[in-house]
Design an enzyme around this catalytic site. Structure first.
Site, PDB file in Angstrom:
ATOM      1  N   LYS A  52     -56.883 -21.150 -41.194  1.00  0.00           N
ATOM      2  CA  LYS A  52     -56.058 -19.945 -41.241  1.00  0.00           C
ATOM      3  C   LYS A  52     -54.588 -20.306 -41.431  1.00  0.00           C
ATOM      4  CE  LYS A  52     -54.901 -15.926 -38.395  1.00  0.00           C
ATOM      5  NZ  LYS A  52     -55.180 -15.180 -37.166  1.00  0.00           N
ATOM      6  N   GLU A  58     -56.257 -31.682 -37.115  1.00  0.00           N
ATOM      7  CA  GLU A  58     -57.587 -32.222 -37.419  1.00  0.00           C
ATOM      8  C   GLU A  58     -57.983 -31.898 -38.859  1.00  0.00           C
ATOM      9  OE1 GLU A  58     -56.759 -30.460 -34.797  1.00  0.00           O
ATOM     10  OE2 GLU A  58     -57.690 -31.241 -32.960  1.00  0.00           O
ATOM     11  N   GLY A 105     -59.215 -16.382 -35.380  1.00  0.00           N
ATOM     12  CA  GLY A 105     -60.074 -17.496 -35.797  1.00  0.00           C
ATOM     13  C   GLY A 105     -61.515 -17.319 -35.357  1.00  0.00           C
ATOM     14  N   ARG A 106     -61.724 -17.037 -34.088  1.00  0.00           N
ATOM     15  CA  ARG A 106     -63.095 -16.948 -33.568  1.00  0.00           C
ATOM     16  C   ARG A 106     -63.792 -15.645 -33.949  1.00  0.00           C
ATOM     17  NH1 ARG A 106     -59.214 -17.013 -29.969  1.00  0.00           N
ATOM     18  NH2 ARG A 106     -58.878 -15.347 -28.463  1.00  0.00           N
ATOM     19  N   GLU A 165     -62.708 -18.680 -25.131  1.00  0.00           N
ATOM     20  CA  GLU A 165     -61.349 -18.663 -25.661  1.00  0.00           C
ATOM     21  C   GLU A 165     -60.777 -17.242 -25.556  1.00  0.00           C
ATOM     22  OE1 GLU A 165     -60.422 -21.627 -28.857  1.00  0.00           O
ATOM     23  OE2 GLU A 165     -59.818 -19.831 -29.925  1.00  0.00           O
ATOM     24  N   HIS A 179     -87.418 -27.723 -20.092  1.00  0.00           N
ATOM     25  CA  HIS A 179     -87.783 -29.077 -19.655  1.00  0.00           C
ATOM     26  C   HIS A 179     -86.563 -29.856 -19.211  1.00  0.00           C
ATOM     27  CE1 HIS A 179     -91.987 -28.708 -20.973  1.00  0.00           C
ATOM     28  NE2 HIS A 179     -91.449 -27.818 -21.789  1.00  0.00           N
ATOM     29  N   LYS A 185     -52.429 -28.380 -29.371  1.00  0.00           N
ATOM     30  CA  LYS A 185     -51.990 -28.750 -30.721  1.00  0.00           C
ATOM     31  C   LYS A 185     -50.628 -29.447 -30.655  1.00  0.00           C
ATOM     32  CE  LYS A 185     -54.507 -25.161 -33.359  1.00  0.00           C
ATOM     33  NZ  LYS A 185     -54.480 -24.092 -34.349  1.00  0.00           N
TER      34      LYS A 185
HETATM   35  C1  G6Q Z   1     -59.674 -19.337 -32.697  1.00  0.00           C
HETATM   36  C2  G6Q Z   1     -58.596 -20.266 -32.445  1.00  0.00           C
HETATM   37  C3  G6Q Z   1     -58.847 -21.668 -32.942  1.00  0.00           C
HETATM   38  C4  G6Q Z   1     -58.592 -21.841 -34.434  1.00  0.00           C
HETATM   39  C5  G6Q Z   1     -58.537 -23.325 -34.758  1.00  0.00           C
HETATM   40  C6  G6Q Z   1     -58.348 -23.589 -36.221  1.00  0.00           C
HETATM   41  O1  G6Q Z   1     -59.673 -18.177 -32.376  1.00  0.00           O
HETATM   42  O2  G6Q Z   1     -57.414 -19.747 -32.897  1.00  0.00           O
HETATM   43  O3  G6Q Z   1     -60.147 -22.123 -32.653  1.00  0.00           O
HETATM   44  O4  G6Q Z   1     -59.573 -21.191 -35.173  1.00  0.00           O
HETATM   45  O5  G6Q Z   1     -57.526 -23.923 -34.009  1.00  0.00           O
HETATM   46  O6  G6Q Z   1     -57.167 -23.021 -36.670  1.00  0.00           O
HETATM   47  P1  G6Q Z   1     -56.850 -22.941 -38.210  1.00  0.00           P
HETATM   48  O7  G6Q Z   1     -57.893 -22.074 -38.851  1.00  0.00           O
HETATM   49  O8  G6Q Z   1     -55.476 -22.346 -38.330  1.00  0.00           O
HETATM   50  O9  G6Q Z   1     -56.918 -24.337 -38.753  1.00  0.00           O
END
Ligand code: G6Q
Length: 547
Positions: free
Chosen positions: A210, A216, A271-272, A357, A388, A508
């Protein structure tokens, strides 16, 4: 700023629930079922093809009435309407929360700041569909003229977990000659193992971020770019082997991806909550635009149900209120999600992020410390495997673990009597957790007296059963939307911001700063506590020895 008066623990319904819990908290499910022959049907509801049996919760009709009253007093109806109307309900980030617009049909209008966003959503979906088709039918060629056979999604958190889960969940519907891979971890092993058997000439990377600034993802994307250009021998190969999913066109261009190959979304998509946006590109490539559309229809059906159905028959509201009841009145610290469906093996990991989150918060919307517990830990594994391993604790441990069982009536891969055995296990586990096995029953089986305590199950352990006909794209959409709105319901009751993630932001920043210290030889750079400083020193020393 929203201000909700009174605070949760001063709401009349909350106080009534406290008194009510004193009366019913010790009732056993055995008793509750014995007293009401129709309980199983009475405490169940259905929507968008999903049947929810919540009768094995420790509730009475009065509990349900009070929980519904609580939802009303907390303004759930108004807050849901505000979300659907594009109000900035994510207060700390001053953003609208409009994932529901991502699955709105073309003829719907969903306004954000007075602008109808639905045409924008469908314009992106149409572009995604065109691109997905070109990959699927081999029209889109790699730099050396070869057909794309491998799709590697590079993203993390919300830009990874949804696509991973959905691709796995809908693998049955996938185009089998396309190999889907996901790279999220900055640990080089993730990239290395995901690509070691791939041919660069046949591989497409989707860089999904996003913000397009996540450490990462950008690290993995740079490694992927070097991997492609190194193997294909030309920087120009990037244009045929990389596309981006992002809201940040400038950063995408700076990375070297042509923005003509970028699929956008908007800051009102968290994001989520983004798996139905362009973040779902890998899913769409795997299952095709038509199946992706069916998944969106499933989400939409549950969205409509959530917005319109009376609370007492509203699946997400019920699931959310029951979670509140179990957390705040029975001190449940965790909630297990156990799908009796192998294709849903990544669903618990997806729900972990969605719930934890969103509702892992300790201050109210007004910034005051909450005086009540918020999100439980969500976790789980597919049944029957869980039986199990950790089910022992669920049956006989000292802590109650409410559990959501998820099952389907028809198998996608019929094989002998496998599916009947699978479902028999699901029903039997829910039954055993609820009703247990008394000492008298154990003795009647001839168990020696010394062994009786070990073989008793007290029962009275809560579970929900979610049942659908078949795991289709539509059913998956409805199921995920059910959990999204259940999480929203919980957040409204707890009066927290379910849509920010300041805890993630901190990580981050800290990692970026610490990474710059490894290459510095000067100790004064280490400005942490004595533990972190010592760990960094040891790491510096040992990593050099390993070089
Ligand atoms: C989700 C969070 C988080 C995010 C990641 C990746 O709700 O905001 O999990 O999706 O940190 O972020 P980017 O899509 O900006 O790389």
């Amino acid at each position: 700023m929203s201000s909700r008066m009174p605070p949760l623990d001063e709401c009349p319904a909350w106080k009534n629930l406290i008194a009510h819990h004193r009366e019913v908290g010790n009732l056993h499910l055995r008793q509750l079922f014995a007293d009401d022959a129709g309980r199983g049907e009475r405490f169940s509801a259905e929507a968008a093809g999903i049947h929810l049996d919540f009768s094995k919760n420790r509730i009475t009709g009065e509990t349900l009435r009070l929980l519904v009253r609580l939802a009303e007093e907390c303004g759930l109806r108004e807050r849901a309407t505000a979300m659907f109307e594009g109000k900035a309900i994510n207060l700390t980030e001053r953003r609208a929360v409009l994932h529901i617009a991502l699955r709105a049909p073309r003829d719907r209008r969903v306004a954000c700041d007075g602008i109808d966003v639905v045409p924008h959503v469908h314009a992106v979906l149409d572009r995604m569909a065109g691109f997905a088709d070109r990959i699927r039918n081999g029209e889109w060629k790699g730099y050396t003229g070869r057909r794309i056979r491998n799709i590697v999604n590079i993203g993390i958190g919300g830009s990874d977990l949804g696509p991973v889960m959905a691709c796995e969940a809908l693998r049955h519907y996938s185009q089998r000659d396309l190999c889907m891979r996901f790279v999220s971890n900055v640990d080089g092993t993730d990239f290395s193992e995901a690509t070691r058997d791939l041919d660069a000439g046949e591989t497409l990377f989707i860089v999904c971020s996003k913000t397009f600034s996540t450490l990462e993802t950008l690290t993995n994307a740079s490694t992927a770019r070097a991997w492609v250009t190194g193997r294909l021998g030309d920087d120009r190969a990037v244009a045929r082997h990389f596309v981006a999913v992002s809201t940040n066109a400038a950063a995408v261009a700076a990375f070297g991806i042509d923005t003509a190959n970028m699929f956008g979304f908007w800051d009102w998509v968290g994001g989520r909550y983004s798996m139905t946006s362009a973040v779902g590109l890998s899913t769409m490539i795997s299952i095709g635009p038509e199946n992706f559309g069916a998944m969106l229809a499933g989400f939409h059906a549950m969205d409509e149900h959530f917005l319109g159905a009376p609370f007492e028959r509203n699946l997400p509201v019920l699931l959310g209120l029951l979670a509140v009841w179990n957390v705040n009145f029975f001190d449940a610290r965790t909630l297990a999600v156990v799908p009796y469906e192998q294709y849903l093996k990544r669903l618990p990991a997806y729900l972990q992020q969605l719930a934890m989150e969103s509702n892992g918060k300790q201050v109210t919307l007004e910034g005051a410390r909450v005086a009540w517990d918020t999100s439980p830990v969500y976790w789980g594994e597919p049944g029957t495997n869980g039986q199990h391993s950790f089910f022992q604790l669920m049956h006989q441990g000292t802590r109650a673990v409410p559990c959501d069982f998820i099952g389907f009536c028809q198998p996608l891969n019929p094989a002998g009597n496998h599916h009947d055995l699978l479902m028999a296990n699901l029903f039997a586990q829910a039954e055993a957790l609820a009703f247990g096995r008394s000492a008298a029953e154990v003795r009647a089986e001839g168990t020696p007296e010394w062994l009786v305590p070990h073989r008793c199950f007290e029962g009275n352990r809560t579970s929900n059963v979610l049942l659908a006909e078949r795991l289709t794209p539509h059913a998956l959409g409805a199921l995920v939307a059910l959990y999204e709105h259940s999480v929203f319901t919980q957040g409204v009751i707890w009066n927290i911001d379910s849509f920010d993630q300041w805890g993630v932001e901190l990580g981050k920043v800290l990692a970026q700063r610490t990474a710059t210290e490894f290459d510095s030889a000067r100790d004064p750079d280490l400005r942490h506590d004595s533990s972190t400083n010592a760990l960094i020193r040891r790491y510096r020393r040992l990593r050099q020895q390993g070089d």
